[in-house]
Design a protein around this motif. Structure first.
Motif, PDB file in Angstrom:
ATOM      1  N   LEU A  62      26.657  15.095  28.164  1.00 49.91           N
ATOM      2  CA  LEU A  62      26.358  13.821  28.641  1.00 49.91           C
ATOM      3  C   LEU A  62      27.105  12.452  28.911  1.00 49.91           C
ATOM      4  N   ARG A  65      29.879  13.634  31.216  1.00 49.24           N
ATOM      5  CA  ARG A  65      29.300  13.583  33.147  1.00 49.24           C
ATOM      6  C   ARG A  65      29.457  11.612  33.057  1.00 49.24           C
ATOM      7  N   ASN A  66      28.894  10.808  31.966  1.00 47.25           N
ATOM      8  CA  ASN A  66      29.612   9.305  32.009  1.00 47.25           C
ATOM      9  C   ASN A  66      30.910   9.212  32.189  1.00 47.25           C
ATOM     10  N   SER A  69      31.496  10.891  36.052  1.00 47.89           N
ATOM     11  CA  SER A  69      30.863   9.986  37.197  1.00 47.89           C
ATOM     12  C   SER A  69      31.293   8.955  37.409  1.00 47.89           C
ATOM     13  N   TYR A  70      31.961   7.569  36.616  1.00 48.30           N
ATOM     14  CA  TYR A  70      32.824   7.053  36.356  1.00 48.30           C
ATOM     15  C   TYR A  70      33.789   6.719  37.322  1.00 48.30           C
TER      16      TYR A  70
END
Lengths: 166, 781
Positions: A62, A65-66, A69-70
């Protein structure tokens, strides 16, 4: 740390990652460079990349992915062999960036974030790529093409097409 | 730290240096609104609601990130500030669906309150709202994206508070969104803290969503019925066809030692109470083996007559009584009094999950050394031996994590498993399961090495440097091992101990004498003087049969009758059903358990959420239990014991000393139905009782407990106000040095199981099912 025989990366890149995580006071500082190198080798940041990077750094998927995606420069889907990035930020816009984007779209028959059926080209409208002095500018993979017009853009695309057919 | 003096809204305030302005103001009664700020969590500075004017600073400052300073002059309310906050709300409402009429949070929503206060009812935004469908992330967690205001509270409480790190933020800017760890679903401890802490209705719970509105519920503050940590919980109840239905559990008022913490069981696993298959009328077993509903009089008459006959013909020694770990102290006490005075037997026991007698015997004469759960919140150092607090004592784990994070407490743990709390530990020692006793000898310095483990010496050295420590140990320690452990611990200059049992009132069951050899307060049955005086009756002087001996006796045909109150020993202890075929069995319970199936008489019983009294957690913290739920047709264990005694022809007044005047319950304990003397009258009338003189008044028994058990002689007013009181466990009258069979059988419950109750919680089942479908990855660790 991933054992060499289970890595999805080339031995060279795996070795580079082994060293990278030792360079910073905290391991997770290596996250962004690792993701960019992985994207260059694999073509995009796949689930497998996320999993291995998370494991190498010791953070959750996670967390990875944070970060992915930024940043718009990290992608989670494959792109064409030549990724055409047309800048439409202010300088390029004033010098015809939008027309250039429209022209590329017509020529390649694809829109923003799409890939041609043969997988050769993909197109993306991007924010400033730092080439305002030579606007309008286009970045193909890591190469810059500057002061472009629709005509000179055609030549750039033809060059890449020829390069691919060699 | 040194105090600083500053001025807020013209008032001169003083606070320790380093205090955040928002906290200093709140302490002084000046409220500063905030969405993202949350006490105990890291600072976010995201929402801009707490802006204030600080003189000599060029712009408005966020009070949640500004430490107070000497001479600071602050204004918290002015037209300028109101305008800034109004503008913030206008932006937050820019893409907010404004579906307040159907939103779970409507009526108790912080965004709604702030909009009401600052009046951002007009908007400059004309864009079409960006809608997303709501998502289900787990059986209990739902996410409604457009309602989210990105305060990051959920992300922080899940990571920092729970150490689960299951929520994150993806994308950025206006596209930012809360994301679960498994992309489209959550894999976590399902504690619901994220839902509870959400200031709006973006995260909603599977058990409560779209079920009711906040103002349609009554709220009752009581004690959780699951593990032995005894969290305070506020149950939201609503009128149903057959009583009062529990629809929500939380502790939003932050009362009690658990503050706003609850685990999955406390927050959601109350659904067993409203199950369709609950027993709601007395059942009598027919000759063909079928159960047939009976009236209360029929059932109680039959049970009472049989019991009396057996007692009179075969003697009290042929009768056994098994109590529960989830009934109130008053019920447990009354049950042992019933067994000893009415049935004339010491054959009484319960499912023991910790060796409290040995613990209290070892602590005796050491002064007040028992730790309250509160002690774990601010102890400088903590030692956890055995147990897995994350799974079995979620509140203890929460207290320890917070203490380590916010106060830099040092945690030492030794365990045979890689328990999750090792991540907070300064020192963690993995040991063999059979070496818990040997570990104490090593720590005490009696052994040079331990298991050939090279880390053990460093662990011991660091541990022994501590001057002030709280030691908690699990059921791995019993009897002599506990004695050795306490002796070792007493070597620290400042030490407290906690013995970890498993069920909501395991401690109370033990304290209240549900034991064959010990009376309430651990007075040996051979020294029952004060009890005989109080009871005005003779008590059996020899120790009775324990649980195992009772079932052995039943197998030999020597147990003529067995009375089981809200327990399922047949299942828990794997008793052969054939053993009980010649025993007259009375069972009172909520469900047709394995034990109840063998019964001759079944009496429908209420659970801990449906009765009043007190309960004691495993740390010796006494709390008030209030009646929240209600189910037509069932009666509390207290009520049933009294009625059974009455139907045996016993003088009830000698069992419950009711009607003795001012100490009788005036309704403080009744929960939703009352709170004041006049409403108490309504309750009593509804139950066909006489005012102020009820034999079912648990506080008549509590009076007696306080007279006979010095450890429980605590200030009553504070307890009545809903506060916890720590037992005076140094006053326990146990004999030291005696050898006892501990008979400890740990429940081995996880976060998602809860003994018999858990088996009847549909919600816990669905969570376990959903976890089976998505096998765990190792990521979160």
């Amino acid at each position: 740390m991933a054992a060499e025989n289970t890595t999805i990366f080339s031995p060279q890149l795996a070795a580079r990652f082994d060293r990278l995580v030792t360079l910073y006071p905290v391991k997770r500082s290596a996250l962004v460079p690792m993701l960019l190198y992985a994207q260059d080798e694999i073509g995009y940041i796949s689930d497998a990349v996320v999993a291995e990077v998370a494991q190498r750094i010791g953070i959750t998927e996670l967390d990875v992915r944070n970060v992915v995606s930024y940043y718009s420069l990290m992608r989670t889907k494959p792109v064409g062999k030549y990724h055409v990035q047309v800048c439409t930020n202010i300088s390029c816009m004033l010098r015809g960036g939008n027309e250039l984007l429209h022209h590329c779209s017509q020529r390649l028959g694809i829109g923003h974030k799409q890939t041609t059926p043969d997988g050769l080209f993909s197109l993306e409208e991007v924010e400033c790529i730092g080439a305002c002095s030579w606007a309008p500018a286009v970045q193909v993979n890591y190469d810059y093409h500057e002061n472009l017009t629709p005509e000179s853009m055609d030549k750039v695309l033809d060059q890449y097409r020829a390069k691919a057919s060699k | 730290m040194a105090d600083v003096t500053f001025t807020v809204d013209g008032k001169q305030l003083t606070a320790p240096k380093g205090t955040l302005l928002i906290e200093a103001c709140r302490k002084a009664g000046i409220e500063i609104p905030a969405f993202c700020y949350y006490p105990g969590l890291s600072l976010q500075g995201a929402c801009r609601m707490c802006v204030v004017r600080v003189e000599k600073m060029p712009k408005l400052q966020t009070a949640c990130t500004t430490p107070v300073a000497d001479g600071m002059v602050v204004t918290t309310e002015s037209p300028e500030i109101a305008q800034a906050r109004k503008a913030t709300i206008e932006l937050l409402l820019g893409n907010h669906p404004l579906d307040c009429p159907v939103c779970d949070a409507g009526g108790e929503c912080e965004l709604q309150d702030m909009t009401f206060k600052y009046g951002a009812h007009q908007s400059q935004f004309v864009e079409i709202k960006n809608h997303r469908e709501e998502q289900q992330w787990s059986p209990v967690v739902y996410f409604d994206r457009p309602r989210c205001i990105l305060c990051y509270r959920c992300v922080r409480v899940c990571g920092e508070g729970m150490d689960v790190w299951a929520l994150g933020i993806q994308n950025r800017g206006s596209g930012a969104v809360i994301a679960p760890n498994k992309q489209d679903h959550l894999e976590c401890e399902e504690c619901g803290m994220c839902i509870d802490i959400c200031p709006v209705g973006a995260l909603t719970s599977g058990t409560y969503r779209y079920k009711t509105r906040p103002w349609e519920m009554s709220h009752v503050s009581t004690v959780c019925t699951h593990c032995a940590d005894g969290c305070k919980t506020t149950l939201g109840v609503r009128r149903a066809d057959d009583g009062m239905e529990i629809v929500r559990g939380d502790n939003r008022d932050k009362s009690g030692f658990n503050n706003d913490f609850l685990c999955i069981k406390g927050r959601y696993a109350f659904d067993f109470a409203s199950r369709e298959d609950r027993i709601t009328q007395p059942l009598l077993k027919q000759p063909d083996g079928q159960f047939k509903p009976a009236t209360w009089d029929e059932a109680l008459d039959f049970a009472g007559k049989q019991l009396r006959e057996i007692r009179d013909t075969r003697g009290g020694k042929s009768i056994g009584v098994i109590g529960s770990t989830r009934i109130t102290n008053e019920e447990a006490y009354l049950l042992q009094k019933f067994a000893r005075t009415v049935l004339g037997t010491n054959n009484i026991d319960h499912h023991r999950t910790a060796d409290y007698p040995s613990f209290l015997a070892a602590l005796k004469a050491k002064g007040q050394k028992e730790a309250s759960i509160r002690d774990f919140a601010d102890a400088k150092a903590i030692l956890v031996l055995g147990s897995d607090p994350t799974e079995q004592h979620p509140l203890l784990a929460w207290q320890i994590r917070n203490n380590v994070r916010n106060n830099q407490a040092r945690l030492y743990a030794a365990n045979h498993q890689d328990i999750k709390l090792r991540r907070q530990a300064t020192g963690f020692l993995k040991i063999q399961q059979e070496n818990y006793g040997a570990l104490i000898a090593f720590l005490a310095g009696n052994e040079k090495t331990f298991e050939g483990n090279a880390n053990a010496a460093g662990f011991r050295e660091a541990l022994r440097k501590e001057e002030s420590i709280v030691i908690a140990f699990g059921s791995e320690y019993r009897g002599r091992d506990i004695e050795a452990l306490i002796a070792f611990g007493a070597g620290f200059p400042n030490v407290k101990f906690a013995c970890l049992g498993d069920y909501a009132n395991s401690r109370g069951a033990s304290d209240m004498g549900l034991l064959p050899d010990l009376l309430p307060g651990y007075v040996p049955v051979t020294g029952a003087g004060s009890f005989m005086q109080e009871y005005g009756a003779a008590l059996p002087q020899t120790a009775g049969m324990d649980m195992v001996q009772m079932f052995d006796a039943a197998g030999r045909g020597e147990l003529a009758a067995l009375y089981v109150a809200s327990a399922d020993p047949v299942k828990r202890f794997g008793v052969d059903p054939a053993a009980l075929k010649n025993t007259f069995l009375i069972v009172q319970d909520m469900f047709l358990t394995e034990t109840a199936k063998l019964a001759d008489v079944i009496l429908p019983a209420a659970n801990l959420y449906e009765k009043a009294g007190t309960a004691t957690n495993t740390y010796g913290d006494l709390q008030l239990v209030k009646k929240a739920g209600d189910k037509a047709g069932v009666r509390s264990d207290f009520d049933l014991i009294v009625r059974l005694a009455g139907h045996m022809g016993h003088d009830i007044k000698s069992l419950v000393p009711f009607g003795k005047g001012l100490l009788a319950d005036f309704g403080q304990s009744r929960g939703t139905q009352s709170g004041e003397a006049d409403r108490h009258a309504v309750w009593l009338t509804a139950h066909q009782l006489e005012l102020k003189a009820s034999p079912f008044d648990p506080f008549a028994i509590f009076d007696e407990i306080q007279r006979l058990v010095p450890a429980y002689d605590l200030p009553r007013l504070d307890l009545m106000a809903g506060n916890d009181e720590h037992l005076k466990s140094d006053l326990v009258q146990i004999q030291t040095g005696a050898t006892r069979r501990d008979l400890v059988l740990p429940s081995n419950d996880t976060l998602f199981t809860s003994g018999t109750l858990g088996e009847y919680s549909q919600m816990l089942h669905s969570v376990m099912e959903s976890r089976k479908q998505s096998p765990a990855e190792t990521a979160a660790d």
